[in-house]
Write a protein that holds these residues in place. Structure first.
Motif, PDB file in Angstrom:
ATOM      1  N   LYS A   1      42.353  34.571  37.277  1.00 40.48           N
ATOM      2  CA  LYS A   1      41.421  35.443  38.002  1.00 40.48           C
ATOM      3  C   LYS A   1      40.020  35.391  37.395  1.00 40.48           C
ATOM      4  CE  LYS A   1      44.681  38.955  39.577  1.00 40.48           C
ATOM      5  NZ  LYS A   1      44.861  40.417  39.726  1.00 40.48           N
TER       6      LYS A   1
ATOM      7  N   CYS B   1      46.544  39.178  51.117  1.00 36.42           N
ATOM      8  CA  CYS B   1      45.721  38.154  50.468  1.00 36.42           C
ATOM      9  C   CYS B   1      45.635  36.913  51.352  1.00 36.42           C
ATOM     10  CB  CYS B   1      46.335  37.804  49.120  1.00 36.42           C
ATOM     11  SG  CYS B   1      45.261  36.768  48.130  1.00 36.42           S
TER      12      CYS B   1
ATOM     13  N   ASP C   1      39.300  44.267  41.526  1.00 36.26           N
ATOM     14  CA  ASP C   1      39.636  42.884  41.856  1.00 36.26           C
ATOM     15  C   ASP C   1      40.985  42.792  42.568  1.00 36.26           C
ATOM     16  OD1 ASP C   1      40.308  39.794  40.220  1.00 36.26           O
ATOM     17  OD2 ASP C   1      38.727  40.182  41.683  1.00 36.26           O
TER      18      ASP C   1
ATOM     19  N   GLN D   1      45.766  36.701  34.786  1.00 33.11           N
ATOM     20  CA  GLN D   1      44.460  37.243  34.406  1.00 33.11           C
ATOM     21  C   GLN D   1      43.485  36.109  34.072  1.00 33.11           C
ATOM     22  OE1 GLN D   1      45.062  40.328  35.741  1.00 33.11           O
ATOM     23  NE2 GLN D   1      43.454  40.887  34.279  1.00 33.11           N
TER      24      GLN D   1
ATOM     25  N   GLU E   1      29.170  46.715  45.548  1.00 32.17           N
ATOM     26  CA  GLU E   1      29.596  45.370  45.154  1.00 32.17           C
ATOM     27  C   GLU E   1      29.092  44.972  43.775  1.00 32.17           C
ATOM     28  OE1 GLU E   1      28.717  42.239  47.907  1.00 32.17           O
ATOM     29  OE2 GLU E   1      29.114  40.745  46.353  1.00 32.17           O
TER      30      GLU E   1
ATOM     31  N   ARG F   1      40.364  43.899  46.107  1.00 35.12           N
ATOM     32  CA  ARG F   1      39.543  42.943  46.864  1.00 35.12           C
ATOM     33  C   ARG F   1      40.310  41.668  47.171  1.00 35.12           C
ATOM     34  NH1 ARG F   1      34.694  44.714  43.666  1.00 35.12           N
ATOM     35  NH2 ARG F   1      33.694  46.191  45.101  1.00 35.12           N
ATOM     36  N   ARG F   2      41.206  41.261  46.269  1.00 34.63           N
ATOM     37  CA  ARG F   2      42.000  40.049  46.492  1.00 34.63           C
ATOM     38  C   ARG F   2      43.130  40.300  47.483  1.00 34.63           C
ATOM     39  NH1 ARG F   2      41.746  35.973  42.438  1.00 34.63           N
ATOM     40  NH2 ARG F   2      43.852  35.422  43.078  1.00 34.63           N
TER      41      ARG F   2
ATOM     42  N   ALA G   1      37.133  47.162  36.754  1.00 29.37           N
ATOM     43  CA  ALA G   1      36.838  45.865  37.367  1.00 29.37           C
ATOM     44  C   ALA G   1      38.125  45.162  37.770  1.00 29.37           C
ATOM     45  CB  ALA G   1      36.040  44.990  36.398  1.00 29.37           C
ATOM     46  N   GLU G   2      39.147  45.277  36.943  1.00 29.78           N
ATOM     47  CA  GLU G   2      40.429  44.647  37.271  1.00 29.78           C
ATOM     48  C   GLU G   2      41.075  45.319  38.478  1.00 29.78           C
ATOM     49  OE1 GLU G   2      41.667  41.888  36.145  1.00 29.78           O
ATOM     50  OE2 GLU G   2      39.984  41.655  34.746  1.00 29.78           O
TER      51      GLU G   2
ATOM     52  N   LEU H   1      38.692  30.412  47.079  1.00 28.42           N
ATOM     53  CA  LEU H   1      38.759  30.636  45.640  1.00 28.42           C
ATOM     54  C   LEU H   1      39.007  29.308  44.929  1.00 28.42           C
ATOM     55  CD1 LEU H   1      40.968  33.847  45.603  1.00 28.42           C
ATOM     56  CD2 LEU H   1      38.529  33.698  45.112  1.00 28.42           C
TER      57      LEU H   1
ATOM     58  N   GLN I   1      38.556  32.348  38.794  1.00 30.14           N
ATOM     59  CA  GLN I   1      38.329  32.448  40.242  1.00 30.14           C
ATOM     60  C   GLN I   1      37.179  33.371  40.598  1.00 30.14           C
ATOM     61  OE1 GLN I   1      42.127  33.230  42.142  1.00 30.14           O
ATOM     62  NE2 GLN I   1      42.425  31.027  42.416  1.00 30.14           N
ATOM     63  N   ARG I   2      36.918  34.381  39.774  1.00 32.03           N
ATOM     64  CA  ARG I   2      35.777  35.220  40.121  1.00 32.03           C
ATOM     65  C   ARG I   2      34.516  34.836  39.342  1.00 32.03           C
ATOM     66  NH1 ARG I   2      39.169  39.791  37.768  1.00 32.03           N
ATOM     67  NH2 ARG I   2      38.064  40.491  35.920  1.00 32.03           N
TER      68      ARG I   2
END
Lengths: 195, 391, 85
Positions: free
Chosen positions: B168, B2, A125, B165, A176, A128-129, A121-122, B8, B171-172
């Motif tokens: 993040k 980015c 991420d 971290q 997703e 995706r970022r 997942a990290e 975000l 943000q998610r």
């Protein structure tokens, strides 16, 4: 939403190291770094086709560097004293350094302890970022006999790796809301070898 | 690349806590910053041939009277307690399952290994906290964080990575608030280890000094509560952007040209949507080793050219606190921004050749401290950069 | 008193965990650092540990050791000169 693909996966154990030849300084590395390097080598990625500063390295070490820590500290009263080489490897992220040097990867880094289930997942991420276009993910654990006795967990030595790419061609696409992430983590920490 | 305009949530700092070589509490840190004080002292415990120097940054004992066998837990818990106190309004409005925790540490409770190896008494809890992820889990449980828990360990960049971290996670949407805590305690293991690398300054570290020759180990517990900006107090400091990179050069020495750190800085600037000239102050990693400080000077030149913003280093005050460094030194930046005061560089004598002229020696008032850049580098070629802004 | 080059090379290989190289393959005058064997600063420090462990020589300052570490030959000469009786 970007398509993310697992383009390769591998798993190695200490037994696989017997025939590993990964540079003349391979021998001085701690076992976890050796396993990580071999696992990534087994992915067969051609890094030449990628922008090196856009490839991230994400690592999960189940018991940190404790096996090496025990070995390092054992030498405290030896003639000549503590080993600077061993000290260098008393960090779970040492493997990131060796991977980065070997494959000249200068992108983002992340190292988690006990974060095996979080790793994918990290990595997803990060991509995706927009912080990276691809990620080398390695999850492993080294518990020596000495460490096993100390923290009362079974001895083990192994690492799994996978390569996650934005776009890319490969057998498995991360969706997703992919409920299969857990099974991918099982691949990372389990025994299956792909392709 | 980015996109900084991506929708975000902005992440803000709702509370801070710290126990360091200059005392317990953020107040002690603030006072030391204003006085440009150093908490480095010769410590009897490290007067032994195994150690290259006995000058370290030791925190006051937080358990009065009793020598703790679980210093990592004690330091982290004390810092979290203070940070949670400052952030009590935000935390009382946060569901436990929406409160996360990220721990940053390089060696966790390595004290336990020393005790067990010597056959000295060691409690089960102390032994358990040898494992960083279990330390994280226990801290989370104690502080009511039933949301996501992570344990970050990326050498001396751990603190900045942990903050990243935490941000993040918010943000998610995995958490509304995150307790980010960094800790490493002084140990024979670490002081002995750096001694084997001949990396210590016998008289105590002197970052950016002409005669610098090594680092000084330090210990700290440091915590920040991160939350969505709309939940945090108005005007709170925000996390604008961050970046990490690897030198891919050598396991313990940084790349001479600073290009890896420069890359991390540029990534942070890009994420924050800022140009280099918008940075008002840089807090360096500044360990005091010949190579590190030279590399940082090169990295700053690479990004800012001859227009390097004012910058300084805190390790002459606190020592190198490893996993706590990125957190406690970011707290220092937050304090600086709140007071609009540029921190100085404790223990600086004559600055070295090649160090940008904007090095801040003594603290002084700043015209503007809207955007602050925090740097860190670590073994294994890791680099980290974090940009703070005002809400 | 002389020091066998093979013995020293073996100790270098063992203490630095060099792989795929035999003592016979290390030239007496080849550079140990940079090119040649390609050792780095961590290896230099490990050799200092080896000198104490195997020969009882304490190198107080890494700068003192630098000229000695140039090649196997210079290291052997250093050991013969500094070795406690």
């Amino acid at each position: 939403m970007d398509k993310l693909t697992v383009t390769a996966a591998s798993r190695v154990t200490a037994a696989d190291l017997a025939t590993a030849r990964l540079g003349s300084r391979f021998g001085r590395m701690d076992l976890f770094s050796q396993l990580a390097l071999l696992a990534v080598e087994s992915l067969g990625i051609n890094f030449d086709s990628l922008a090196r500063d856009r490839v991230a390295i994400c690592l999960a070490a189940a018991t940190s560097s404790l096996a090496t820590d025990v070995e390092f500290w054992k030498g405290r009263d030896a003639a000549g004293g503590l080993s600077p080489t061993l000290f260098t490897y008393t960090l779970p992220s040492a493997a990131i350094g060796e991977l980065a040097i070997r494959h000249r990867l200068t992108g983002p880094n992340l190292c988690l302890v006990g974060g095996d289930a979080l790793l994918l997942a990290e990595a997803a991420d990060l991509i995706r970022r927009g912080e990276a276009d691809a990620c080398v993910c390695v999850s492993g654990d080294v518990v020596s006999a000495a460490l096993a006795e100390l923290i009362r967990v079974p001895a083990t030595a192994g690492a799994s790796a996978l390569f996650l790419q934005r776009g890319g061609e490969g057998p498995h696409v991360l969706r997703e809301n992919d409920r299969d992430i857990a099974s991918w983590c099982a691949v990372i920490s389990g025994a299956k070898n792909l392709g | 690349m980015c996109d900084p305009a991506a929708n975000l949530p902005v992440v803000a700092v709702a509370g801070c806590g710290a126990v360091t070589a200059v005392g317990e509490g953020v107040g002690a840190l603030r006072a030391a910053m204003r006085a440009n004080a150093s908490g480095l002292r010769a410590c009897e415990r490290f007067r032994h041939p195994r150690f290259q120097s006995s000058v370290v940054g030791a925190a006051p004992a937080t358990t009065s009277g009793v020598e703790s066998d679980d210093p990592a837990f004690e330091l982290a818990h004390a810092a979290l307690h203070e940070a949670a106190g400052e952030a009590r309004e935000v935390l009382s409005a946060t569901l436990p399952t929406r409160l996360g925790l990220v721990l940053s540490t390089t060696k966790a409770n390595i004290e336990a290994l020393e005790r067990l190896a010597d056959g000295r008494p060691c409690s089960d809890a102390a032994r358990r906290h040898l494992q960083p992820d279990l330390l994280a889990a226990d801290l989370a449980a104690l502080h009511g964080a039933r949301g996501p828990v992570q344990c970050v360990s990326v050498a001396c960049t751990s603190g900045l990575v942990a903050l990243q971290q935490g941000a993040k996670l918010i943000q998610r949407g995995a958490a509304d608030a995150v307790l980010v805590v960094g800790v490493d305690h002084l140990s024979a293991f670490v002081v002995g280890g750096f001694s084997s690398l001949k990396a210590l300054d016998p008289v105590g570290c002197r970052p950016f000094d002409r005669d610098r020759c090594g680092l000084s180990p330090g210990e700290a517990g440091a915590a920040m509560v991160l939350a969505r900006a709309e939940l945090a107090p108005r005007g709170a400091v925000t996390l604008r952007g961050w970046g990490t990179s690897n030198d891919a050069n050598h396991m313990t020495g940084p790349s001479r040209d600073g290009s890896g750190l420069a890359q991390a800085i540029r990534a942070a600037l890009g994420a924050a949507g800022l140009r280099p000239e918008e940075i008002d102050y840089v807090n360096a990693h500044g360990t005091g080793t010949p190579y590190n400080d030279a590399m940082e000077s090169a990295a700053l030149r690479g990004v800012f050219g001859e227009a390097c913003p004012p910058f300084s280093g805190a390790k002459g005050m606190l020592g190198h606190t490893l996993g706590a460094a990125g957190i406690v030194e970011t707290i220092l930046c937050v304090l600086a921004m709140r007071e609009r005061l540029l921190p100085g560089t404790p223990r600086l004598g004559a600055s070295a050749d090649g160090v940008p002229a904007s090095l801040v020696r003594e603290p002084r008032a700043a015209e503007r401290l809207d955007h602050v850049l925090k740097l860190s580098t670590g073994f294994g070629g890791c680099n980290g950069a974090l940009i703070l802004g005002h809400g | 008193m002389t020091l066998s080059p093979i013995e020293l090379k073996t100790k270098i290989i063992d203490s630095l965990k060099l792989q795929d190289i035999t003592p016979a393959q290390i030239d007496d005058d080849a550079p140990l650092f940079g090119a040649g064997l390609g050792l780095d600063s961590i290896d230099a420090l490990e050799l200092v540990v080896m000198l104490e462990k195997e020969y009882g020589i304490v190198v107080k300052d890494i700068e003192e050791g630098r000229p000695a570490f140039k090649s196997v030959r210079t290291l052997a000469e250093f050991i013969v000169a500094k070795r406690p009786a």
